[in-house]
Design a protein around this motif. Structure first.
Motif, PDB file in Angstrom:
ATOM      1  N   GLN A   1       0.825  -1.204   0.000  1.00 14.26           N
ATOM      2  CA  GLN A   1       0.000   0.000   0.000  1.00 14.26           C
ATOM      3  C   GLN A   1       0.861   1.255   0.000  1.00 14.26           C
ATOM      4  N   LEU A   2       1.934   1.233   0.779  1.00 16.81           N
ATOM      5  CA  LEU A   2       2.837   2.386   0.827  1.00 16.81           C
ATOM      6  C   LEU A   2       3.510   2.625  -0.516  1.00 16.81           C
ATOM      7  N   VAL A   3       4.096   1.575  -1.090  1.00 12.57           N
ATOM      8  CA  VAL A   3       4.809   1.729  -2.359  1.00 12.57           C
ATOM      9  C   VAL A   3       3.862   2.208  -3.450  1.00 12.57           C
ATOM     10  N   ASP A   4       2.677   1.613  -3.526  1.00 13.94           N
ATOM     11  CA  ASP A   4       1.710   2.043  -4.544  1.00 13.94           C
ATOM     12  C   ASP A   4       1.372   3.523  -4.387  1.00 13.94           C
ATOM     13  N   ALA A   5       1.172   3.978  -3.148  1.00 11.23           N
ATOM     14  CA  ALA A   5       0.821   5.380  -2.919  1.00 11.23           C
ATOM     15  C   ALA A   5       1.965   6.307  -3.305  1.00 11.23           C
ATOM     16  N   LEU A   6       3.191   5.920  -2.961  1.00 10.22           N
ATOM     17  CA  LEU A   6       4.334   6.779  -3.279  1.00 10.22           C
ATOM     18  C   LEU A   6       4.581   6.853  -4.779  1.00 10.22           C
TER      19      LEU A   6
ATOM     20  N   ARG B   1       2.306   6.588  -7.089  1.00 12.37           N
ATOM     21  CA  ARG B   1       1.246   7.450  -7.637  1.00 12.37           C
ATOM     22  C   ARG B   1       1.551   8.928  -7.436  1.00 12.37           C
ATOM     23  N   ASN B   2       2.189   9.252  -6.320  1.00 10.87           N
ATOM     24  CA  ASN B   2       2.373  10.652  -5.952  1.00 10.87           C
ATOM     25  C   ASN B   2       3.756  11.204  -6.263  1.00 10.87           C
TER      26      ASN B   2
END
Length: 282
Positions: A169-174, A176-177
């Motif tokens: 979840q963290l890697v996916d969010a980073l 994306r941003n």
């Protein structure tokens, strides 16, 4: 006449607390933007301390597979000190994350509390930052390219190997941003790094790689995109990168101690987590 402190209540943190949480972090010169608080709360969970209708404390944690968590954004307002709020916050957090190994980065002031609650130091993190004045020369021996959607599984595998935790979840969010670069070698991906808007400018991290030269190439390339911008990077002391970062124009401005309550994550010896996403998220 001595004022008696108003009773406080520890409650689950919600988006309604974010404006006051931002004010708490600004009061101690932490560089979080409101957007940084929003992302942190969306990715994790935690508590707010309410006293007299005001939020005077915070503590968050983030769950990673299989049974790890990082802890951070622990703040108690100056006017609410010496009331046992910090200890009560830690008790609430430990109860909420029960069964997980907890990891945090502690200032010198916080170490007494964390040691008392079972945390043991195992590394340190050096904070480097400045307005970057110039880009460094690229390393032609390291092949870098922008990440694509097809690289997702490889990125997650490399991150798990380097951090010792499943942080999907963290890697996916980073990703994306931010902007993500990967190291490509012999037809495979052996490292990655991300730069994104955060705090006063941008932060470089996480950076995970299979060799120091790959990590240096990733950091230099990501930072070079932001010459003239405030750039921050937090690296483990054990990487020995601080001297090199000083030469890049990013002086060391702080040091925190990395502590674990339980056994620290077991990392793959072939891959290293060099730079953190930030000191809270790990």
């Amino acid at each position: 006449m001595i004022d008696t402190p108003t009773a406080f209540e520890i409650v689950p943190m919600t988006p309604d607390h974010l404006d006051q949480a931002l004010a708490l972090s600004q009061a101690i010169d932490w560089p979080y933007r409101r957007e940084d608080w929003e992302i942190a709360l969306r990715l994790g969970r935690g508590f707010a301390v309410e006293q007299g209708g005001e939020c005077v404390g915070t503590a968050l944690w983030w769950a990673y597979d299989p049974d790890y968590a990082t802890v951070g954004m622990i703040i108690v307002a100056d006017k609410a000190q010496r009331q046992g709020i910090g200890a009560r916050l830690m008790t609430a957090l430990l109860d909420d994350a029960r069964g997980r190994t907890l990891i945090l980065n502690s200032t010198a002031e916080g170490q007494v509390l964390y040691t008392r609650t079972g945390f043991v130091a195992y590394d340190a993190v050096h904070q480097h930052q400045a307005v970057l004045q110039a880009a460094s020369e690229p390393d032609p021996s390291v092949s870098l390219r922008p990440a694509t959607a097809a690289d997702r599984e490889a990125l997650l595998a490399i991150d798990r190997a380097g951090s010792g935790m499943g942080r999907q979840q963290l890697v996916d969010a980073l990703v994306r941003n931010g902007e993500t670069l990967v190291v490509e070698r012999d037809g495979g991906i052996t490292g990655y790094g991300i730069v994104r808007r955060w705090g006063r400018g941008v932060v470089v991290g996480p950076v995970v790689a299979s060799a120091p030269e790959e990590a240096r190439a990733l950091i230099a390339a990501l930072a070079a995109r932001h010459v003239g911008t405030f750039v921050r990077i937090d690296v483990f002391a054990s990487t020995g990168f601080s001297g090199w970062l000083e030469g890049l124009g990013l002086p060391q401005v702080g040091r925190v101690v990395t502590m674990a309550r339980g056994n620290p994550p077991s990392r793959d010896n072939a891959v290293t987590l060099y730079a953190l996403a930030n000191q809270s998220l790990g």
